[in-house]
Motif scaffolding. Structure first.
Motif: not given
Length: 69
Positions: A27-32, A34-35
């Motif tokens: 989840i953290i990798r996907k959020w990063c 997108s940023i």
């Protein structure tokens, strides 16, 4: 998305054994990711891997820009 995660964050090399921790890291990798996709640093055509590297070299300089959106 899987290709971007693998190239930018080497997700296939991840060896996290705890299932919940692996899910949280995903989840953290996907959020990063997108940023990084919407972030414009010096040139508009920088690769995601290079953007990540540039930010890692001097985090305080880019922290405000990353958190601004």
């Amino acid at each position: 998305m899987h290709w971007h995660l693998d190239v930018t964050f080497r997700e296939d090399a991840n060896q996290t054994l705890d299932r919940l921790a692996a899910q949280n890291l995903n989840i953290i990798r996907k959020w990063c990711l997108s940023i990084l996709k919407v972030l414009e640093l010096f040139r508009p055509n920088l690769s995601l891997k290079k953007k990540r590297f540039i930010i890692s070299m001097n985090p305080p300089e880019f922290l405000e820009q990353v958190l601004a959106f």
